[in-house]
Scaffold this motif. Structure first.
Motif, PDB file in Angstrom:
ATOM      1  N   GLY A 179      11.373 -16.178 -13.496  1.00 25.16           N
ATOM      2  CA  GLY A 179      10.447 -15.169 -13.028  1.00 25.16           C
ATOM      3  C   GLY A 179      10.162 -15.398 -11.554  1.00 25.16           C
ATOM      4  N   GLU A 180       8.891 -15.612 -11.221  1.00 26.19           N
ATOM      5  CA  GLU A 180       8.511 -15.863  -9.830  1.00 26.19           C
ATOM      6  C   GLU A 180       8.196 -17.330  -9.571  1.00 26.19           C
ATOM      7  OE1 GLU A 180       5.292 -13.238  -9.007  1.00 26.19           O
ATOM      8  OE2 GLU A 180       6.500 -11.414  -9.221  1.00 26.19           O
ATOM      9  N   GLU A 181       8.455 -18.197 -10.547  1.00 26.63           N
ATOM     10  CA  GLU A 181       8.157 -19.618 -10.413  1.00 26.63           C
ATOM     11  C   GLU A 181       9.422 -20.413 -10.086  1.00 26.63           C
ATOM     12  OE1 GLU A 181       5.674 -22.967 -12.919  1.00 26.63           O
ATOM     13  OE2 GLU A 181       7.064 -21.700 -14.055  1.00 26.63           O
ATOM     14  N   ILE A 182       9.307 -21.326  -9.123  1.00 27.93           N
ATOM     15  CA  ILE A 182      10.431 -22.217  -8.829  1.00 27.93           C
ATOM     16  C   ILE A 182      10.522 -23.224  -9.970  1.00 27.93           C
ATOM     17  CG2 ILE A 182      11.491 -23.779  -7.173  1.00 27.93           C
ATOM     18  CD1 ILE A 182       9.582 -22.618  -5.054  1.00 27.93           C
ATOM     19  N   ALA A 183      11.583 -23.136 -10.753  1.00 31.96           N
ATOM     20  CA  ALA A 183      11.673 -23.904 -11.990  1.00 31.96           C
ATOM     21  C   ALA A 183      12.579 -25.118 -11.891  1.00 31.96           C
ATOM     22  CB  ALA A 183      12.156 -23.001 -13.128  1.00 31.96           C
ATOM     23  N   ILE A 184      13.586 -25.058 -11.029  1.00 31.64           N
ATOM     24  CA  ILE A 184      14.567 -26.139 -10.914  1.00 31.64           C
ATOM     25  C   ILE A 184      14.877 -26.366  -9.446  1.00 31.64           C
ATOM     26  CG2 ILE A 184      17.008 -26.759 -11.311  1.00 31.64           C
ATOM     27  CD1 ILE A 184      16.793 -25.229 -13.980  1.00 31.64           C
ATOM     28  N   GLY A 185      14.994 -27.619  -9.056  1.00 29.74           N
ATOM     29  CA  GLY A 185      15.419 -27.963  -7.707  1.00 29.74           C
ATOM     30  C   GLY A 185      16.307 -29.191  -7.721  1.00 29.74           C
ATOM     31  N   VAL A 186      17.536 -29.020  -7.283  1.00 27.77           N
ATOM     32  CA  VAL A 186      18.499 -30.123  -7.245  1.00 27.77           C
ATOM     33  C   VAL A 186      19.157 -30.147  -5.865  1.00 27.77           C
ATOM     34  CG1 VAL A 186      20.674 -31.018  -8.168  1.00 27.77           C
ATOM     35  CG2 VAL A 186      18.941 -30.106  -9.724  1.00 27.77           C
ATOM     36  N   ILE A 187      19.181 -31.312  -5.254  1.00 28.54           N
ATOM     37  CA  ILE A 187      19.836 -31.507  -3.957  1.00 28.54           C
ATOM     38  C   ILE A 187      20.734 -32.729  -4.058  1.00 28.54           C
ATOM     39  CG2 ILE A 187      19.452 -32.207  -1.548  1.00 28.54           C
ATOM     40  CD1 ILE A 187      16.954 -30.441  -1.559  1.00 28.54           C
ATOM     41  N   TYR A 188      21.994 -32.563  -3.673  1.00 33.48           N
ATOM     42  CA  TYR A 188      22.940 -33.679  -3.691  1.00 33.48           C
ATOM     43  C   TYR A 188      23.421 -33.955  -2.280  1.00 33.48           C
ATOM     44  CZ  TYR A 188      26.931 -36.632  -4.826  1.00 33.48           C
ATOM     45  OH  TYR A 188      27.819 -37.685  -4.890  1.00 33.48           O
ATOM     46  N   VAL A 189      23.411 -35.240  -1.915  1.00 31.88           N
ATOM     47  CA  VAL A 189      23.817 -35.681  -0.574  1.00 31.88           C
ATOM     48  C   VAL A 189      25.110 -36.478  -0.715  1.00 31.88           C
ATOM     49  CG1 VAL A 189      23.020 -36.776   1.551  1.00 31.88           C
ATOM     50  CG2 VAL A 189      21.335 -35.913  -0.094  1.00 31.88           C
ATOM     51  N   PRO A 190      26.256 -35.841  -0.539  1.00 31.66           N
ATOM     52  CA  PRO A 190      27.533 -36.508  -0.825  1.00 31.66           C
ATOM     53  C   PRO A 190      27.782 -37.769  -0.014  1.00 31.66           C
ATOM     54  CG  PRO A 190      27.844 -34.141  -0.725  1.00 31.66           C
ATOM     55  CD  PRO A 190      26.456 -34.405  -0.236  1.00 31.66           C
ATOM     56  N   CYS A 191      27.430 -37.782   1.264  1.00 32.80           N
ATOM     57  CA  CYS A 191      27.731 -38.940   2.102  1.00 32.80           C
ATOM     58  C   CYS A 191      26.975 -40.192   1.656  1.00 32.80           C
ATOM     59  CB  CYS A 191      27.419 -38.638   3.564  1.00 32.80           C
ATOM     60  SG  CYS A 191      28.566 -37.444   4.319  1.00 32.80           S
ATOM     61  N   ASN A 192      25.835 -40.006   0.988  1.00 33.29           N
ATOM     62  CA  ASN A 192      25.047 -41.134   0.505  1.00 33.29           C
ATOM     63  C   ASN A 192      25.048 -41.253  -1.011  1.00 33.29           C
ATOM     64  OD1 ASN A 192      24.264 -41.696   3.163  1.00 33.29           O
ATOM     65  ND2 ASN A 192      22.467 -40.398   3.024  1.00 33.29           N
ATOM     66  N   ASP A 193      25.726 -40.333  -1.685  1.00 36.78           N
ATOM     67  CA  ASP A 193      25.750 -40.277  -3.151  1.00 36.78           C
ATOM     68  C   ASP A 193      24.330 -40.314  -3.712  1.00 36.78           C
ATOM     69  OD1 ASP A 193      26.861 -40.060  -5.672  1.00 36.78           O
ATOM     70  OD2 ASP A 193      27.103 -42.221  -5.932  1.00 36.78           O
ATOM     71  N   GLU A 194      23.467 -39.451  -3.174  1.00 31.98           N
ATOM     72  CA  GLU A 194      22.090 -39.354  -3.638  1.00 31.98           C
ATOM     73  C   GLU A 194      21.883 -38.013  -4.335  1.00 31.98           C
ATOM     74  OE1 GLU A 194      19.578 -42.204  -0.584  1.00 31.98           O
ATOM     75  OE2 GLU A 194      19.513 -40.026  -0.287  1.00 31.98           O
ATOM     76  N   LEU A 195      21.417 -38.075  -5.579  1.00 33.97           N
ATOM     77  CA  LEU A 195      21.156 -36.874  -6.355  1.00 33.97           C
ATOM     78  C   LEU A 195      19.657 -36.755  -6.616  1.00 33.97           C
ATOM     79  CD1 LEU A 195      22.256 -34.421  -7.945  1.00 33.97           C
ATOM     80  CD2 LEU A 195      22.355 -35.921  -9.963  1.00 33.97           C
TER      81      LEU A 195
END
Length: 265
Positions: A115-131
């Protein structure tokens, strides 16, 4: 588990998997970036390459394969409509300028609205292998470790991220920096707003402000910051607001008042 919770879990699982898969593809291009043909958009500093497009195509194909009724908004290919209550908001490579110039400060940013709510947030940083992964009511995690912000840190004993682009005048950016420094703070800018928002969620930065960003740059980071115990300025999602730019501000609780004053928000 309710039906909505199950649907959220399934989408979070997909977001984590495709962020890493997209990151592997992007990293291959990054390691062979001398061969990339780089194009400019509205400004010479606003660039795009085949890597951005192919990574977004990969993410879109995974979403369509698993949740064909969901809508998708991506930086490179715009909006595709859906019939479910979910809208994915993706930036295939946030920080394309660092990417094409050989710097590691870029990331894959994937969010989903219910709907209008931010429900999921995923950020991946390949150079540091940070998820970085989060979902509403489920907390935020970095490589599986729960993130919890220290609400006592302020702009005076931590570092703030500042963003700038061609939508904002140099004088406006200079004034923001001046006000932050006058208030006893300090700042960095690494070329990726999404990544700096992830750093806020991880406690590496106490806050992040950019006068004008798009939804695909900030939605995933906003979810991460909120689920880590921080605050963010609302982003307009009604009507066509999701496709237009707006001010972005997120912070640990101890820095909110100072940064809102600096940003006039």
């Amino acid at each position: 588990m309710t039906s909505h919770a199950a649907h959220l879990e399934d989408r979070l699982d997909l977001a984590r998997k495709m962020a890493v898969e997209a990151g592997v593809l992007a990293l291959k291009y990054f390691n062979a970036r001398e061969q990339l043909i780089v194009e400019t958009k509205a400004d010479p500093q606003d660039v795009v390459s085949i890597a951005d497009r192919e990574v977004e195509e990969l993410i879109r194909s995974r979403i369509i394969g698993s949740f064909p009724d969901d809508a998708i908004l991506g930086e490179e290919y715009g909006v595709s409509s859906g019939t479910s209550d979910y809208t994915w908001v993706i930036d295939p490579i946030d920080g394309t300028s660092p990417f094409v110039n050989g710097m590691p400060s870029w990331c894959i940013s994937i969010a989903a609205l219910h709907g209008e709510e931010i429900a999921i947030g995923v950020i991946y940083v390949p150079c540091n292998d940070e998820l970085y992964a989060s979902a509403v009511g489920m907390g935020a995690r970095l490589n599986g470790k729960l993130l919890t912000l220290n609400g006592e840190r302020t702009i005076r004993d931590a570092v703030t991220g500042i963003g700038a682009n061609h939508h904002v005048s140099p004088a406006s950016v200079a004034l923001i920096v001046e006000k932050l420094l006058d208030a006893g703070g300090n700042f960095i800018r690494n070329g990726s707003g999404a990544l700096m928002l992830a750093y806020v969620a991880a406690g590496r930065l106490v806050g992040y402000y950019e006068p004008y960003m798009h939804a695909w740059d900030c939605m995933a980071g906003y979810c991460l910051v909120k689920e880590a115990g921080g605050w963010h300025h609302p982003f307009p999602v009604k009507g066509d607001g999701l496709t237009k730019g707006a001010p972005v501000l997120a912070a640990a609780l101890g820095a909110v008042n100072d940064l809102r004053e600096i940003a006039n928000l």
